[in-house]
Design a protein around this motif. Structure first.
Motif, PDB file in Angstrom:
ATOM      1  N   ALA A 175       9.820  52.398 -38.735  1.00 55.35           N
ATOM      2  CA  ALA A 175      10.154  53.493 -37.807  1.00 55.35           C
ATOM      3  C   ALA A 175      10.244  54.823 -38.546  1.00 55.35           C
ATOM      4  N   GLY A 199      15.954  55.834 -32.590  1.00 51.50           N
ATOM      5  CA  GLY A 199      15.196  56.475 -33.650  1.00 51.50           C
ATOM      6  C   GLY A 199      15.441  55.830 -35.007  1.00 51.50           C
ATOM      7  N   PRO A 200      14.688  56.267 -36.006  1.00 53.61           N
ATOM      8  CA  PRO A 200      14.797  55.654 -37.330  1.00 53.61           C
ATOM      9  C   PRO A 200      16.175  55.807 -37.972  1.00 53.61           C
ATOM     10  N   ALA A 201      16.861  56.905 -37.707  1.00 55.96           N
ATOM     11  CA  ALA A 201      18.183  57.061 -38.330  1.00 55.96           C
ATOM     12  C   ALA A 201      19.124  55.981 -37.799  1.00 55.96           C
ATOM     13  N   TYR A 202      19.098  55.775 -36.490  1.00 53.73           N
ATOM     14  CA  TYR A 202      19.937  54.724 -35.902  1.00 53.73           C
ATOM     15  C   TYR A 202      19.560  53.358 -36.478  1.00 53.73           C
ATOM     16  N   MET A 203      18.258  53.114 -36.568  1.00 51.26           N
ATOM     17  CA  MET A 203      17.809  51.810 -37.069  1.00 51.26           C
ATOM     18  C   MET A 203      18.149  51.618 -38.545  1.00 51.26           C
ATOM     19  N   ASN A 209      12.146  59.275 -28.001  1.00 45.81           N
ATOM     20  CA  ASN A 209      11.751  57.884 -27.802  1.00 45.81           C
ATOM     21  C   ASN A 209      11.940  57.401 -26.380  1.00 45.81           C
ATOM     22  N   ILE A 238      18.279  61.223 -43.736  1.00 37.92           N
ATOM     23  CA  ILE A 238      17.329  61.759 -42.752  1.00 37.92           C
ATOM     24  C   ILE A 238      18.037  62.645 -41.718  1.00 37.92           C
ATOM     25  N   TYR A 265      16.281  61.571 -34.302  1.00 38.90           N
ATOM     26  CA  TYR A 265      16.188  60.299 -35.017  1.00 38.90           C
ATOM     27  C   TYR A 265      17.310  59.313 -34.719  1.00 38.90           C
ATOM     28  N   GLY A 266      18.313  59.743 -33.957  1.00 33.45           N
ATOM     29  CA  GLY A 266      19.490  58.899 -33.777  1.00 33.45           C
ATOM     30  C   GLY A 266      19.425  57.981 -32.573  1.00 33.45           C
TER      31      GLY A 266
END
Lengths: 239, 239, 239
Positions: free
Chosen positions: B145, C226-230, B222, B91, B215-216
């Motif tokens: 997420a 964000g989703p990448a971190y998660m 966020n 991603i 996204y990070g």
């Protein structure tokens, strides 16, 4: 540079500086016009457009930023924060704001359009585009948050990551603008919409506070708890 | 298992393991191909597709997960984290990524498709579907997420809560995919789009950092403060 | 006031109190009906509609709220929290919920509709509208969060800031409702959809937990990362 007219309840702000590129002088002239609009009373709405046949606003005044010494663009050191603060003021402006996008809206011009409540775009030509990534720049977090909160997720991604150039009809389908109109009918369409919404401007305290609760500090829509939790503990979330 | 070809600036990764169900061996083969792609220089884009006429990827390798002892699928204990980490890498992959969805994309296969920048789906057959709830499973937070950040809110809900099976045309209308094409033209359509976007891949540092900022960790989009607050205090949000 | 019928796996809750304005007595009757539905076992789905030809629910019982002394509407002091809590219960109700919007749904009536999983709206007449700002009121944070999490960003803004009155076809195009039907076929269309989804209601623990993970405390979709971190740190995000 910035023309402001009032007819009845409708203020029309016309950016009239060629490509309408943003520098400190332009930001301050825009802010002065907003001061005049905000000093009024009663029902009101703001229509923003540009005088050019080709450009709504073509982005930052890069020639000025790269130059040195005195320049009509003004103080270079304060620009970033003053421009961003102007956008923060516009997105919470306490009356309905309608943007008539009469031509290209790039970068900072796209930001300004998005900070309005309603966008009506010329149908036959002109692109809106956040072209930072094509210029080798990363979009700063406040601008990213603006895009994120104004348009659907899929359009957000195409806009910021792929620098998509949206035509009027494509922007309408994507939910970025709310209406399209021919060049000839664009401004009257915007004024009609402004006239419909002007009564909401009569109560500026409520109209501005509603935007603040969406976009301001500790914005309700950004809480770490979801709506079910908030609905169950509503007493914690009183204004 | 994973085929990788390069023609000019375009890498084509073809999943070629029948239904392309995810196990540890498959994850590592996919990651190895990404290593090769990422080691290149200059303009580049990645197209991901599958060799099957029916499946893009049919989800987790459940037969392997339920089995015991040695298996071509590899180490079962590390799978969950390695798969999720691969999706996190995809991603934020530092070049344009185009997914050509040639058949069913279920569960983990849907996740992989969503981690690409652009999705082009076969128009005549095949579903994309997150079917966890039909199997009695709750979607893990990182997967939730991912869905939440890639598709509009209404499509997000139908996808995760109702396990909707999206056809190509429905997925297009919902903003989950960006284009549809016939089986015959799918791959060439994806390669054309990749070719358009490949110049953005030349600056991998910026292209990857832009995705990371969305996204990070502490992703700008966020934050607990809304865009108006951030615009007003932009100095706090410098990269 | 609230009629409840069961045919096979489908419960039909009919609001039958004229304009179906919300007061404490109405909230408690609605909650009692939900108790009965929730006490069942096996596959199940809930269809909610109203008996009126004109109204689904016309909002708060303002006449009651402004009155003093004993009233069939019940205790005024507990209303706000009990109503919000009922909405919190409905949005996480552990079986599929389908709302058949047979007429106007204003304010609290719109909230109730949005707390369902699927909305089917009459195509020929009736508006859904959050009209608070036209009444000089700011939308409370829990209600704002509800709108924010159920509809795309552009529709969210037009709904809460501009108090747009959405017709069925417009609401469908905006992603606020999922289907439209004529007055004559509305209820049967809702029952058909409920019948398709009822099997998901058999596993109430999972079905409710999935909604809770989207909308409840520390909802996954609201995390600051964000989703990448998660995805990269998935072990931290186990249920």
């Amino acid at each position: 540079m910035i023309d402001l007219e009032r007819h009845g309840d409708i203020f029309t702000l016309t950016m009239n500086d060629g490509e309408n590129r943003w520098n400190t002088t332009f930001v301050r002239a825009f802010a002065d016009a907003l001061d005049t609009v905000e000093a009024s009373d009663g029902p009101a709405a703001l229509v923003t457009t540009a005088a050019s046949d080709k450009f709504f606003s073509n982005g930052l005044d890069l020639e000025w930023r790269k130059s040195e010494g005195p320049h009509r663009g003004g103080d270079r050191t304060v620009f970033g924060e003053e421009f961003m603060a102007l956008m923060g003021r516009l997105i919470t402006f306490p009356m309905p704001t309608i943007c008539a996008i009469n031509g290209h809206a790039f970068g900072a011009g796209f930001m300004a359009a998005l900070c309005h409540d309603v966008r009506i775009m010329r149908s036959d030509r002109g692109f809106i585009c956040a072209n930072e990534i094509r210029l080798g720049m990363i979009i700063p977090p406040p601008e990213l948050a603006l895009f994120r909160h104004k348009i659907p997720m899929n359009a957000f991604f195409e806009t910021v990551q792929l620098a998509r150039r949206w035509t009027g009809p494509d922007a309408l389908a994507a939910g970025i603008v709310q209406q399209v109109a021919s060049r000839e009918t664009l401004l009257e369409t915007a004024v009609e919409r402004a006239t419909e919404l002007a009564p909401l401007g009569a109560n500026r305290k409520v109209y501005g506070a509603q935007k603040e609760s969406m976009y301001g500090e500790n914005a309700a829509i950004n809480n770490s708890h979801g709506p079910a939790y908030m609905l169950r503990h509503s007493a914690q979330y009183r204004h």
